[in-house]
Design a protein around this motif. Structure first.
Motif, short mmCIF file in Angstrom:
data_model
loop_
_atom_site.label_atom_id
_atom_site.label_comp_id
_atom_site.label_asym_id
_atom_site.label_seq_id
_atom_site.Cartn_x
_atom_site.Cartn_y
_atom_site.Cartn_z
N ASP A 289 26.02 -46.86 5.12
CA ASP A 289 24.52 -47.09 5.65
C ASP A 289 23.57 -45.90 4.68
O ASP A 289 22.31 -46.04 4.81
N GLY A 290 24.24 -44.87 3.99
CA GLY A 290 23.43 -43.98 3.38
C GLY A 290 23.08 -42.72 4.13
O GLY A 290 22.28 -42.06 3.50
N GLN A 291 23.41 -42.93 5.47
CA GLN A 291 22.92 -41.87 6.33
C GLN A 291 23.93 -40.46 5.77
O GLN A 291 24.88 -40.55 5.54
N LEU A 292 23.11 -39.39 5.96
CA LEU A 292 23.92 -38.07 5.63
C LEU A 292 24.62 -37.72 6.45
O LEU A 292 24.64 -38.04 7.71
N VAL B 217 27.71 -42.12 -5.74
CA VAL B 217 28.46 -41.80 -4.53
C VAL B 217 29.25 -43.14 -4.23
O VAL B 217 29.04 -44.16 -5.02
N MET B 218 30.48 -42.83 -3.56
CA MET B 218 31.07 -43.96 -3.13
C MET B 218 31.39 -44.06 -1.73
O MET B 218 31.40 -42.95 -1.20
N THR B 219 31.31 -45.16 -1.02
CA THR B 219 31.66 -45.30 0.31
C THR B 219 33.25 -44.80 0.92
O THR B 219 33.87 -45.21 -0.02
N TYR B 220 33.24 -44.68 2.16
CA TYR B 220 34.80 -44.27 2.49
C TYR B 220 35.60 -45.62 2.30
O TYR B 220 36.66 -45.70 1.64
N GLY B 221 34.83 -46.95 2.46
CA GLY B 221 35.65 -48.06 2.25
C GLY B 221 35.58 -48.54 0.66
O GLY B 221 36.76 -49.02 0.49
N ASP B 222 34.94 -48.05 -0.11
CA ASP B 222 35.13 -48.13 -1.40
C ASP B 222 36.35 -47.35 -2.11
O ASP B 222 37.18 -47.80 -2.95
N GLU C 51 15.60 -40.22 12.35
CA GLU C 51 16.15 -38.72 13.02
C GLU C 51 16.05 -37.58 12.18
O GLU C 51 16.70 -37.51 11.04
N GLY C 52 15.37 -36.54 12.58
CA GLY C 52 15.20 -35.26 11.68
C GLY C 52 14.48 -35.40 10.46
O GLY C 52 14.17 -34.62 9.80
N HIS C 53 13.97 -36.55 10.22
CA HIS C 53 13.07 -36.69 9.23
C HIS C 53 13.87 -36.50 7.77
O HIS C 53 13.12 -36.17 6.80
N LEU C 54 15.11 -36.97 7.78
CA LEU C 54 15.81 -36.71 6.63
C LEU C 54 15.99 -38.01 5.70
O LEU C 54 15.88 -39.11 6.23
N PRO C 55 15.89 -38.01 4.61
CA PRO C 55 16.04 -39.00 3.70
C PRO C 55 17.46 -39.59 3.64
O PRO C 55 18.34 -38.89 4.26
N ARG C 56 17.92 -40.73 3.16
CA ARG C 56 18.99 -41.67 3.13
C ARG C 56 19.34 -41.71 1.69
O ARG C 56 18.36 -41.73 0.79
N LEU C 57 20.52 -41.80 1.33
CA LEU C 57 20.84 -42.29 0.18
C LEU C 57 20.39 -43.46 -0.13
O LEU C 57 20.55 -44.52 0.66
N ASP C 58 20.10 -43.85 -1.31
CA ASP C 58 19.66 -45.21 -1.94
C ASP C 58 21.03 -46.13 -2.45
O ASP C 58 21.26 -45.67 -3.46
N MET C 59 21.66 -46.60 -1.51
CA MET C 59 22.89 -46.96 -1.75
C MET C 59 22.83 -48.08 -2.96
O MET C 59 23.73 -48.14 -3.78
#
Length: 130
Positions: free
Chosen positions: A63-66, A25-30, A93-101
């Protein structure tokens, strides 16, 4: 809207999104830094309006949030591609994982190698500036 009608900046953002390897992945800022133009909000706006035709799930929040409203679709893509995830905590929230940035973030270099190793790629690596 046809490709001919797409604003030039939007076209460039979408081209970067298509370069991101599966599982990374890339962030919006990247993406904005890669282009040397605009910022995270401008990239986010382009992805919201035109991103459906490219792997939109590979351009993410820092922050890796979906992506809100698309969490399950994105999660399916991440699992299919083997994108590194961090398991959700009970408080999440929602017990969802996040990306491991730290492991998933692509620095724009060749291949899908992890962070570091930016080298002197002639400015192609966004992470070299961090």
């Amino acid at each position: 809207m046809s490709a001919e009608e797409l604003p030039e900046y939007a076209e460039r953002v979408l081209e970067v999104a298509e370069l991101i390897p599966a599982g990374r992945v890339m962030t919006y800022g990247d993406v904005a830094e890669w282009l040397g133009e605009g910022g995270p909000r401008q990239v986010g706006r382009v992805m919201a309006l035109y991103g459906g035709a490219v792997p939109w799930w590979r351009v993410v929040r820092t922050d890796g949030q979906l992506l809100p409203g698309h969490e399950l679709r994105a999660l399916g893509h991440y699992r299919e591609e083997g994108t590194p995830l961090r398991e959700a905590t009970r408080r999440a929230e929602g017990h969802l994982p996040r990306l491991d940035m730290r492991r998933a973030r692509w620095d724009g270099g060749d291949g899908s190698g992890g962070g570091g190793g930016s080298g002197s790629g002639g400015g192609a690596s966004v992470m070299a500036h961090r």
